[in-house]
Design a protein around this motif. Sequence first.
Motif, short mmCIF file in Angstrom:
data_model
loop_
_atom_site.label_atom_id
_atom_site.label_comp_id
_atom_site.label_asym_id
_atom_site.label_seq_id
_atom_site.Cartn_x
_atom_site.Cartn_y
_atom_site.Cartn_z
N VAL A 18 0.84 -1.19 0.00
CA VAL A 18 0.00 0.00 0.00
C VAL A 18 0.88 1.25 0.00
O VAL A 18 1.92 1.27 0.66
N TYR A 20 0.63 5.65 0.41
CA TYR A 20 -0.23 6.73 0.89
C TYR A 20 -0.08 7.88 -0.09
O TYR A 20 1.02 8.41 -0.25
N VAL A 21 -1.19 8.20 -0.75
CA VAL A 21 -1.15 9.17 -1.84
C VAL A 21 -1.77 10.48 -1.36
O VAL A 21 -2.90 10.49 -0.86
N GLY A 22 -1.01 11.56 -1.48
CA GLY A 22 -1.46 12.87 -1.02
C GLY A 22 -1.89 13.77 -2.16
O GLY A 22 -1.30 13.75 -3.24
N SER A 23 -2.94 14.56 -1.91
CA SER A 23 -3.46 15.52 -2.89
C SER A 23 -3.81 16.81 -2.16
O SER A 23 -3.76 16.86 -0.92
N VAL A 32 -5.16 12.55 2.22
CA VAL A 32 -4.34 11.34 2.10
C VAL A 32 -5.25 10.14 1.97
O VAL A 32 -6.25 10.05 2.68
N LYS A 33 -4.92 9.24 1.06
CA LYS A 33 -5.63 7.96 0.99
C LYS A 33 -4.63 6.85 0.71
O LYS A 33 -3.66 7.05 -0.02
N ALA A 34 -4.92 5.67 1.25
CA ALA A 34 -4.13 4.48 0.93
C ALA A 34 -4.56 3.96 -0.43
O ALA A 34 -5.75 3.93 -0.74
N LEU A 36 -3.55 0.74 -3.42
CA LEU A 36 -2.75 -0.47 -3.67
C LEU A 36 -1.62 -0.14 -4.63
O LEU A 36 -1.81 0.54 -5.64
N ALA A 66 1.07 16.29 -6.16
CA ALA A 66 0.82 15.04 -5.44
C ALA A 66 2.05 14.59 -4.69
O ALA A 66 3.17 15.07 -4.93
N CYS A 67 1.85 13.64 -3.78
CA CYS A 67 2.98 12.92 -3.21
C CYS A 67 2.57 11.47 -3.02
O CYS A 67 1.38 11.15 -2.93
N TYR A 69 3.83 8.08 -0.70
CA TYR A 69 4.64 7.78 0.48
C TYR A 69 4.63 6.28 0.76
O TYR A 69 3.55 5.67 0.85
N CYS A 71 6.10 3.43 3.50
CA CYS A 71 6.53 3.52 4.89
C CYS A 71 6.67 2.14 5.52
O CYS A 71 5.85 1.25 5.28
N LEU A 80 9.31 9.41 0.73
CA LEU A 80 8.25 10.32 0.29
C LEU A 80 8.63 10.88 -1.07
O LEU A 80 9.59 11.65 -1.19
N TYR A 105 -14.82 -4.76 -9.79
CA TYR A 105 -15.07 -3.33 -9.58
C TYR A 105 -15.51 -2.63 -10.87
O TYR A 105 -16.24 -1.64 -10.83
N PRO B 30 1.47 18.65 -1.72
CA PRO B 30 1.11 17.95 -0.48
C PRO B 30 2.29 17.11 0.01
O PRO B 30 3.13 16.70 -0.79
N TYR B 69 -4.79 10.75 9.00
CA TYR B 69 -5.41 9.57 8.39
C TYR B 69 -5.05 8.32 9.17
O TYR B 69 -3.87 8.04 9.41
#
Lengths: 145, 145
Positions: A18, A20-23, A32-34, A36, A66-67, A69, A71, A80, A105, B30, B69
Amino acid sequence: MDKKIQSEIRGLRDQCGVAYVGSVRGDGFPQVKAMLVAEHDDMKVHYFSTNLSSKRAAQFTENPKACVYYCHEREFRGALFTGTIEVCTDHDTKALIWHNGDEMYYPNGVDDEDYCVYKFTAETVNYYHGLSNETFPIEELLEQA
Amino acid sequence: MDKKIQSEIRGLRDQCGVAYVGSVRGDGFPQVKAMLVAEHDDMKVHYFSTNLSSKRAAQFTENPKACVYYCHEREFRGALFTGTIEVCTDHDTKALIWHNGDEMYYPNGVDDEDYCVYKFTAETVNYYHGLSNETFPIEELLEQA
């Protein structure tokens, strides 16, 4: 960037299921959202699949900053990547990331209108481990070890 | 917000040792970093300890917009709190979060000049689980079950 750090960042990314994508939202708040982890061309270009109708896809179309991450929580290590996201709806990019089972989906398959791909292109990578914390141009991560 | 969701968000947060904290850099990109979960007054106010000399503390002083988050990767559940961060350097707030052993990082103790506390105050919480994804004013999470 020394080869040990190159190898640690690559290893960290390979371990992570996973990211962590930042906007940045229209009103300036970070989000931030996780997501895949999917394919990547190299350490500079990372892909994620998602639904085009999401609020976030609209955010990135408006503001591509965007970023991404990766971890390792227990080892206090993180990479990051900072850059931009392009929301791709063309067949070839979508086919690149498509996996068997994604029909769950997106019932219409690769060309399902709600299926899209975030193509993230990194400009820099920040790596911290222990008390060390350094930022590098992404090109330094691409150099062959 | 129904009581089941209230309870799931509280449970998710209690399970997480780490939160992903988002900020916006001066140039509008971000940024995300993992931080250890510390005390909280309630679900509206969350605290994190860090070093005042970090780039991020300077970012939050300039632009307090933030998100926090909490995520359960395997269950595809996440709670995204959006709000603002105040960088606190007063003795009382610092003492609130101080733990035995923190001297390892801040040799001068609670009043170490490099030790500070992020006080995050949430305005909204977004919760996703399965294919459901809803945003609530934070007050709805505070109502007694």
